[in-house]
Design a protein around this motif. Structure first.
Motif, PDB file in Angstrom:
ATOM      1  N   MET B 268       0.855  -1.190   0.000  1.00  0.00           N
ATOM      2  CA  MET B 268       0.000   0.000   0.000  1.00  0.00           C
ATOM      3  C   MET B 268       0.884   1.229   0.000  1.00  0.00           C
ATOM      4  O   MET B 268       1.913   1.257   0.673  1.00  0.00           O
ATOM      5  N   ARG B 269       0.497   2.255  -0.742  1.00  0.00           N
ATOM      6  CA  ARG B 269       1.293   3.472  -0.736  1.00  0.00           C
ATOM      7  C   ARG B 269       1.069   4.203   0.583  1.00  0.00           C
ATOM      8  O   ARG B 269      -0.015   4.166   1.137  1.00  0.00           O
ATOM      9  N   GLY B 363      -8.676  -0.926   5.462  1.00  0.00           N
ATOM     10  CA  GLY B 363      -7.873  -0.820   4.234  1.00  0.00           C
ATOM     11  C   GLY B 363      -6.630  -1.689   4.321  1.00  0.00           C
ATOM     12  O   GLY B 363      -6.267  -2.402   3.376  1.00  0.00           O
ATOM     13  N   MET B 364      -5.985  -1.640   5.487  1.00  0.00           N
ATOM     14  CA  MET B 364      -4.761  -2.403   5.707  1.00  0.00           C
ATOM     15  C   MET B 364      -5.030  -3.904   5.588  1.00  0.00           C
ATOM     16  O   MET B 364      -4.284  -4.635   4.940  1.00  0.00           O
ATOM     17  N   TYR B 366      -7.529  -5.500   4.088  1.00  0.00           N
ATOM     18  CA  TYR B 366      -7.909  -5.924   2.737  1.00  0.00           C
ATOM     19  C   TYR B 366      -6.656  -6.081   1.870  1.00  0.00           C
ATOM     20  O   TYR B 366      -6.466  -7.102   1.200  1.00  0.00           O
ATOM     21  N   THR B 367      -5.796  -5.040   1.905  1.00  0.00           N
ATOM     22  CA  THR B 367      -4.578  -5.089   1.089  1.00  0.00           C
ATOM     23  C   THR B 367      -3.696  -6.248   1.541  1.00  0.00           C
ATOM     24  O   THR B 367      -3.096  -6.951   0.728  1.00  0.00           O
ATOM     25  N   TYR B 377       0.021 -18.183  -3.588  1.00  0.00           N
ATOM     26  CA  TYR B 377      -0.297 -18.930  -4.814  1.00  0.00           C
ATOM     27  C   TYR B 377       0.444 -18.489  -6.070  1.00  0.00           C
ATOM     28  O   TYR B 377       0.360 -19.157  -7.087  1.00  0.00           O
ATOM     29  N   ARG B 378       1.140 -17.347  -6.008  1.00  0.00           N
ATOM     30  CA  ARG B 378       1.847 -16.957  -7.227  1.00  0.00           C
ATOM     31  C   ARG B 378       3.349 -17.162  -7.094  1.00  0.00           C
ATOM     32  O   ARG B 378       4.077 -17.129  -8.071  1.00  0.00           O
ATOM     33  N   ASP B 379       3.835 -17.387  -5.876  1.00  0.00           N
ATOM     34  CA  ASP B 379       5.278 -17.477  -5.704  1.00  0.00           C
ATOM     35  C   ASP B 379       5.797 -18.905  -5.589  1.00  0.00           C
ATOM     36  O   ASP B 379       6.912 -19.122  -5.180  1.00  0.00           O
ATOM     37  N   THR B 380       4.981 -19.880  -5.903  1.00  0.00           N
ATOM     38  CA  THR B 380       5.458 -21.265  -5.857  1.00  0.00           C
ATOM     39  C   THR B 380       5.224 -21.914  -7.225  1.00  0.00           C
ATOM     40  O   THR B 380       4.449 -22.840  -7.360  1.00  0.00           O
ATOM     41  N   PRO B 381       5.935 -21.397  -8.217  1.00  0.00           N
ATOM     42  CA  PRO B 381       5.600 -21.767  -9.590  1.00  0.00           C
ATOM     43  C   PRO B 381       5.900 -23.212  -9.960  1.00  0.00           C
ATOM     44  O   PRO B 381       5.319 -23.733 -10.888  1.00  0.00           O
ATOM     45  N   ILE B 471      10.471 -20.439  -4.306  1.00  0.00           N
ATOM     46  CA  ILE B 471      11.636 -19.624  -4.648  1.00  0.00           C
ATOM     47  C   ILE B 471      12.168 -19.048  -3.354  1.00  0.00           C
ATOM     48  O   ILE B 471      11.512 -18.230  -2.722  1.00  0.00           O
TER      49      ILE B 471
END
Lengths: 211, 491
Positions: B268-269, B363-364, B366-367, B377-381, B471
């Motif tokens: 989050m920015r 907000g915190m 949710y992000t 799920y995206r970092d264990t290819p 990874i």
């Protein structure tokens, strides 16, 4: 003191609302996922791969793609990168030195062009002069691995539902959750200060000091 | 007919409505945690927990902790073993172990729904429950196969008990429960001692002010809980980490933004100014603006918020003597207390401040959930392909030689329990491997048999592809080589 508190309260409220209408933006990127990768055939001289997509925002800072080649052999020659708009007009192009491209890594030019959100665009990679060790494009057809809206790849004269591995960097608006947190943060500081003033006024009254 | 409900009826209705809201928060949080539990990628620490619980008996676990000559304490692993034996058949191989961590967070949330609600009201309970379930770091430990969700629960429960004791110092039940939970916390992770120190100091100070006659109980309770821990530390050789000369210890530099990043960072920015504002408003509000209803309440809330930062500074100081003593996540035990402190203070400053704080938290959270989902799920290819390969191509008793740091066999063998792992440096006689099914994990620590060995033992290899589990540090993804070892000529 009460008047000051009221002004501060209204000011805080306005600031909290302002965050929602002000176009706060941040540079961020999206990229394709890491699974289900496939290779196009090697690009011969004059051959191209084209990636169609729908613009997600009104600007693109950088467009990167992934190529695969034999990294134990030398590389020479140029590739042409073109960004084409919905009228088929080339709005950006740059010749890229093949030797400067890393194997199986995101690379691509800084585009920095305004685009129209929701309209169809395409970027095209053409082999201008690479004779040996010609590159293949890497693409995926798995929907959950795609990051571009309305994406399709055209390679070898065929159009496939999928996307060349792509990383798009753009200046995008804050997410709703981010905006909510930011407005909450302003609210905490502002309303907290209001409470300080209120308690201060209460204490003065208690001590018999007239405002 | 009078359509207007009476005051009592209204109260009951409001109470029921709040109960429904809080239960819904708990249900949604648990469901979100469960969506992360399907992740089959684990990190090294998780593999240590999993293997200790799966492969050792209860006594074996205790012996392992002693033999490992490390800083670990056995309670978490022992209970995890029981849990895995009861529920190990549910879902994938790590699912039950992840559920055990989820149970720790559920325990904290139940604490929020019951005791916290009764003591500080609905608004505090709501804020605390959301933060406990979904805030950055809290959600991560809720599905991580480590003890942190449970130590968080134990520390928060100890803190709440300390507050109850200040209200009723004569309650034997509270003292006994505090003693039991403190012991449980100590034997779940040694670093809980520092969170407990903050709680006991609060208890001591509050009783000194309000009930001086009961102060001795703090000393008795505190010292009797420390005795078993100290005994364990002596038996397990804990103190060999303390370098009396101060040599070899790397003192860690204070890094407050690093600490805040561990507790609050999301994708989050402006996350840092947001986090600083939240903590600052809670601390300043607790000091000057909070309306305290009961004795010791202000001190309690401030102790809760500040404990984590005090622990961090203490740990930095301790790291001068033993750098192994502390890593950043050890402060995690007091994170639940921190959120409890914030949840107590905000509604007692002003309702607008509370609403703003709740917006920050929402907000915190949710992000953070989205970040955690990505991480899961995206970092264990490589995982799916690797599992299929192991299932189809590898056989029980196959030998796998690897070059990553030696400890990684712990992680590999979580996925491949039937194979034998040998570090390249530990291969004593290559000839013994001749004719056997042998594989080689080639990581970025690129080493292989020397040319002379290849020639002498007739070693040939075939690269069957790039596989891996996660990874991480170039240790858990690798080129997989199938080796043919002919053995020395004539042998």
């Amino acid at each position: 003191m009460t008047a000051l508190r009221k002004v501060l309260f209204i000011l805080t409220l306005l600031l909290v609302l302002f965050v929602w209408v002000h176009p706060f933006r941040e540079v961020g990127n999206v990229r394709s996922g890491d699974e289900g990768h496939l290779r196009t055939k090697a690009l011969g001289i004059g051959e191209s791969i084209t990636q169609f997509f729908t613009a997600d925002d009104n600007n693109i800072i950088q467009l990167e793609f992934v190529l695969d080649y034999d990294d134990t052999s030398g590389r020479e020659g140029q590739m042409l990168f073109e960004l084409v708009n919905f009228d088929g007009e080339v709005i950006f192009q740059e010749e890229l030195d093949y030797a400067g491209m890393e194997d199986y890594s995101y690379c691509g030019p800084a585009v920095n062009v305004p685009v129209r959100k929701g309209r169809q665009y395409a970027y095209r990679l053409t082999n201008l002069s690479i004779r040996d060790n010609q590159p293949c494009g890497i693409y995926t057809t798995e929907k959950e691995m795609c990051c571009l809206k309305g994406g399709a790849v055209e390679t070898d004269g065929k159009r496939i539902d999928g996307e060349l591995l792509t990383r798009v960097t753009s200046n995008r608006p804050l997410t709703a959750a981010n905006t909510l947190s930011l407005s909450g943060c302003i609210g905490m500081a502002g309303f907290g200060l209001c409470t300080v003033l209120e308690r201060g006024a209460g204490r003065r009254q208690k001590n018999g000091i007239k405002e | 007919m009078n359509a207007k409900p009476g005051k009592r009826e209204m109260t009951i209705r409001t109470r029921l409505l709040w109960t429904a809201v809080l239960c819904a928060v708990m249900l949604v949080s648990v469901l979100l945690m469960l969506t992360l539990c399907a992740d089959e990628g684990i990190d090294y620490d998780e593999s240590y927990s999993f293997r200790s619980a799966r492969d050792f008996t209860q006594l074996g676990i205790i012996q392992k902790m002693i033999d490992d000559y490390d800083t670990d304490v056995p309670l978490y692993y022992c209970v995890l073993r029981v849990w895995i034996r009861l529920f190990g058949k549910i879902g994938h191989r790590f699912f039950a172990a992840r559920l055990f961590s989820v149970a720790g967070t559920i325990a904290s949330m139940v604490l929020g729904l019951t005791v916290v609600r009764r003591l500080w009201g609905n608004y505090t309970a709501l804020f605390f429950m959301i933060a406990t379930g979904l805030a950055p770091a809290m959600l991560h430990v809720s599905v991580n196969i480590r003890m942190y969700s449970w130590t968080n629960f134990l520390m928060t429960a100890c803190a709440v008990l300390a507050f109850c004791i200040v209200q009723r110092p004569e309650s034997t039940k509270c003292w006994v429960l505090l003693w039991v939970l403190t012991i449980a916390a100590f034997f779940s992770h040694y670093f809980t001692v520092f969170a407990c120190l903050a709680i006991y100091l609060y208890l001591l100070a509050a009783l000194f002010v309000y009930e001086r006659k009961a102060v001795w109980k703090v000393f008795v309770c505190g010292s009797t809980t420390l005795i078993p821990l100290l005994a364990w530390m002596v038996v397990s050789g804990f103190f060999h980490f303390v370098d009396t000369e101060g040599q070899g210890a790397k003192r860690k530099a204070p890094d407050i933004s690093g600490l805040l990043s561990y507790l609050f960072k999301t994708d989050m920015r402006f996350w840092l100014p947001i986090a600083v504002t939240l903590v600052a408003v809670a601390l300043i509000g607790g000091l000057f603006l909070m309306k305290a209803d009961r004795r010791g309440e202000k001190g309690f809330a401030l102790t809760c918020v500040s404990a984590i930062f005090v622990i961090y500074l203490t740990a930095l100081l301790l790291s001068s003597f033993a750098s192994h003593f502390f890593t950043a996540r050890h402060i995690m035990h007091a994170a639940g207390m921190m959120w409890l402190g914030i949840a107590i203070i905000l509604p007692r400053i002003d309702r607008w401040v509370y609403l703003s704080g709740a917006a920050v938290l929402a907000g915190m959270c949710y992000t953070n959930y989205r970040d955690e989902y990505e991480l899961a799920y995206r970092d264990t290819p490589y995982l799916e392909d690797t599992k299929i390969f192991i299932e189809e191509e590898m056989q029980p008793g196959d030998i796998v030689i690897y070059t990553a740091p030696e400890m990684y066999s712990t992680l590999y063998s979580c996925y491949m329990p039937d194979q034998i792992f040998i570090h390249l440096d530990d291969v004593e006689d290559i000839n013994d491997l001749a004719g056997r099914r042998v594989w080689f994990f080639s990581t970025d620590w690129t080493r292989f048999f020397s040319d002379e060995e290849v020639e002498l033992y007739h070693i040939s290899s075939e690269n069957v592809g790039h596989y891996g589990f996660q990874i991480m540090d170039n240790c858990t993804d690798f080129d997989l080589l199938r080796l043919q070892i002919g053995g020395m000529s004539g042998s």
